[in-house]
Structure formats: structure tokens, C-alpha cells
Design a protein around this motif. Structure first.
Motif, short mmCIF file in Angstrom:
data_model
loop_
_atom_site.label_atom_id
_atom_site.label_comp_id
_atom_site.label_asym_id
_atom_site.label_seq_id
_atom_site.Cartn_x
_atom_site.Cartn_y
_atom_site.Cartn_z
N ALA A 1 0.83 -1.21 0.00
CA ALA A 1 0.00 0.00 0.00
C ALA A 1 0.87 1.26 0.00
O ALA A 1 0.56 2.24 -0.70
CB ALA A 1 -0.92 0.00 1.21
N ILE B 1 -6.81 3.28 -3.69
CA ILE B 1 -5.96 2.86 -2.57
C ILE B 1 -6.75 2.87 -1.26
O ILE B 1 -6.63 1.96 -0.44
CB ILE B 1 -4.72 3.77 -2.45
CG1 ILE B 1 -3.81 3.56 -3.67
CG2 ILE B 1 -3.94 3.49 -1.17
CD1 ILE B 1 -2.66 4.54 -3.77
N TYR C 1 -6.94 -0.89 0.00
CA TYR C 1 -6.01 -1.07 1.12
C TYR C 1 -6.57 -0.48 2.41
O TYR C 1 -5.84 0.04 3.25
CB TYR C 1 -4.66 -0.46 0.79
CG TYR C 1 -3.95 -1.12 -0.36
CD1 TYR C 1 -3.24 -2.30 -0.18
CD2 TYR C 1 -4.03 -0.57 -1.64
CE1 TYR C 1 -2.61 -2.92 -1.25
CE2 TYR C 1 -3.40 -1.19 -2.72
CZ TYR C 1 -2.69 -2.36 -2.51
OH TYR C 1 -2.07 -2.98 -3.59
#
Length: 254
Positions: free
Chosen positions: A78, A119, A123
Motif C-alpha cells: 500500500a 488505494i 487497502y
């Protein structure tokens, strides 16, 4: 000459010692009985006890394994992904050319790379995923997409001395820009009180004071401006605070 003999005291002492012996014996007998019952209970329930202990140990081992073999690699992945959109975001902040395009790239990604939005979703639960919420919120705020800005900033959490109040204050800015002034005032005060320092606290108090003035809450504005003057006299916001104090005082008397 006759000598007085204290015969009675010896008898009492002997009786006292005997009583102590009996009391001590009773205590030990009680302890033995309790220990015996405990041993019997353990023997009777040892299977269940071992099962419970096994589940606890297995849970601890599973957690440690997850942290090492799943969470740690995911955190690194990440963080690597975050570097790409962050570069576009920083270019947008530091330049005055094609700012909207750069911010859009930071949000949506490019060339097969994730942007902040992906993201934050892919994540979630990682530090980078959490930070992506912050960057996405600020990017949307600058693009004047206030509802998305609020949504992402609301999903961001931090213990950082400045980042935490700045995120809350940015939500206040978003609400102010869509003319939800009561919400703006609420979040400016949250941002001011979230951390106590000479930068973010007076900054968001000042915004809160001006918002309270716009709402016609002059007494509240006066309290806020006085707080800046009293508690943060060396801040930038305190330099001309008397002007705002006088304005709020005058308005409250009308």
C-alpha cells in the motif's frame, strides 16, 4: 520474705496458645478442602480447559501469523502504491499550471496505477489506505467537489498533532463552501479542540469565530475571539483580534 508467684498468667497463656493452634489447624483444613475441590474441578473439566487454552493459543498464533505474513506485506504494498498519486498531488500543490488535471490524476490514477480513491478502498485497514482518505479529501476539496471531500475526510483518522485537526478543519471548509454554516462551525470547533497548539488551534478558532458572526451568533463569536486573545496571544490570528472583538461586541448590542 515471701515471693508473689503469678500462677494465673501461665494458665491463660497456655489456653491462648491452644486456641491459636486450633484456629491455625482449622484454616489449613479449610485450605486443604478448597484445594482438593479445585483439583477435583480441574480434573473433571480438564478437557474443556485444554480446549479453551488451545483456542486462545491458536488465536494468538493466528494473529501473529496474520500480522507477519498478511498485514505487513499489505502495508508495504500500500505504501508503494501511495507514492504514485502522491507525486501528482504534490505537483498540483506546488504548481499553478494544470492543477485540476494533476489532482484528478492523483485521485483516479493513470498508466495502470492506483489513485487515492482506489488505494483507500483496496487497502483499507492499512496506514497508507487511511492516508489516502486524507489526500483524496483534500484533492476533492480543491476541485470543489465538497460532498466527496467530506466523505473521504470523514473516513480519515490520525493521532498526528497537525494532520488530525487539519482534516477536521478541511471538513469545516467544505461545509462552509456549500453554505452549511452550522456544520462548518461545529467542525471548526472540533478542529480547534482536537489538539492544543499555537498553529491549528487559533487558526480554526478564528474560522469558527467568523462563521459564528455569519450565523448571527455574536455572543459565541465574541467568546471565541476573546479565547484567541487570552490563550494564543502570540499567534498570527491574535495580531488584529481586537478588531474582531470590537465588531462582535458592537453586533451583539444591536
Amino acid at each position: 520474705m515471701a515471693t508473689y508467684k503469678k500462677t494465673g498468667s501461665k494458665v491463660k497463656k497456655t489456653q491462648h496458645n491452644t486456641e491459636e493452634k486450633y484456629t491455625t489447624a482449622e484454616v489449613f483444613n479449610t485450605l486443604d478442602e478448597t484445594a482438593s475441590k479445585s483439583e477435583q474441578w480441574v480434573i473433571k473439566n480438564q478437557k474443556q480447559i485444554f480446549i479453551v487454552l488451545g483456542v486462545i493459543v491458536a488465536g494468538i498464533l493466528a494473529f501473529l501469523a496474520y500480522q507477519k505474513y498478511v498485514q505487513a506485506p499489505k502495508e508495504k504494498e500500500a505504501a508503494d502504491e501511495l507514492a504514485f498519486p502522491k507525486a501528482y498531488f504534490e505537483d498540483a500543490i506546488n504548481n499553478s499550471v494544470a492543477v485540476d488535471s494533476l489532482l484528478t490524476l492523483s485521485l483516479n490514477g493513470a498508466d495502470g496505477k492506483y489513485g487515492f480513491v482506489d488505494i483507500a478502498t483496496e487497502y483499507s485497514g492499512t496506514k497508507a489506505g487511511n492516508l489516502a482518505n486524507y489526500y483524496a479529501g483534500i484533492a476533492y476539496l480543491k476541485l470543489k467537489n465538497y460532498e466527496e471531500a467530506i466523505k473521504f475526510l470523514e473516513n480519515f483518522s490520525s493521532e498526528d498533532e497537525l494532520l488530525a485537526p487539519i482534516a477536521k478543519g478541511a471538513m469545516g471548509d467544505a461545509f462552509a463552501d456549500i453554505n452549511q454554516l452550522d456544520d462548518a462551525l461545529e467542525y471548526y470547533l472540533k478542529a480547534a479542540d482536537l489538539r492544543d497548539n499555537n498553529f491549528s488551534t487559533p487558526l480554526f478558532l478564528f474560522k469558527a469565530g467568523n462563521t459564528a458572526m455569519d450565523l448571527g451568533k455574536y455572543d459565541k463569536a465574541l467568546d471565541i475571539f476573546n479565547r484567541i486573545k487570552t490563550d494564543y496571544p502570540n499567534s498570527n490570528e491574535a495580531k488584529n483580534i481586537d478588531i474582531y472583538i470590537n465588531k462582535a461586541t458592537f453586533a451583539s448590542k444591536q
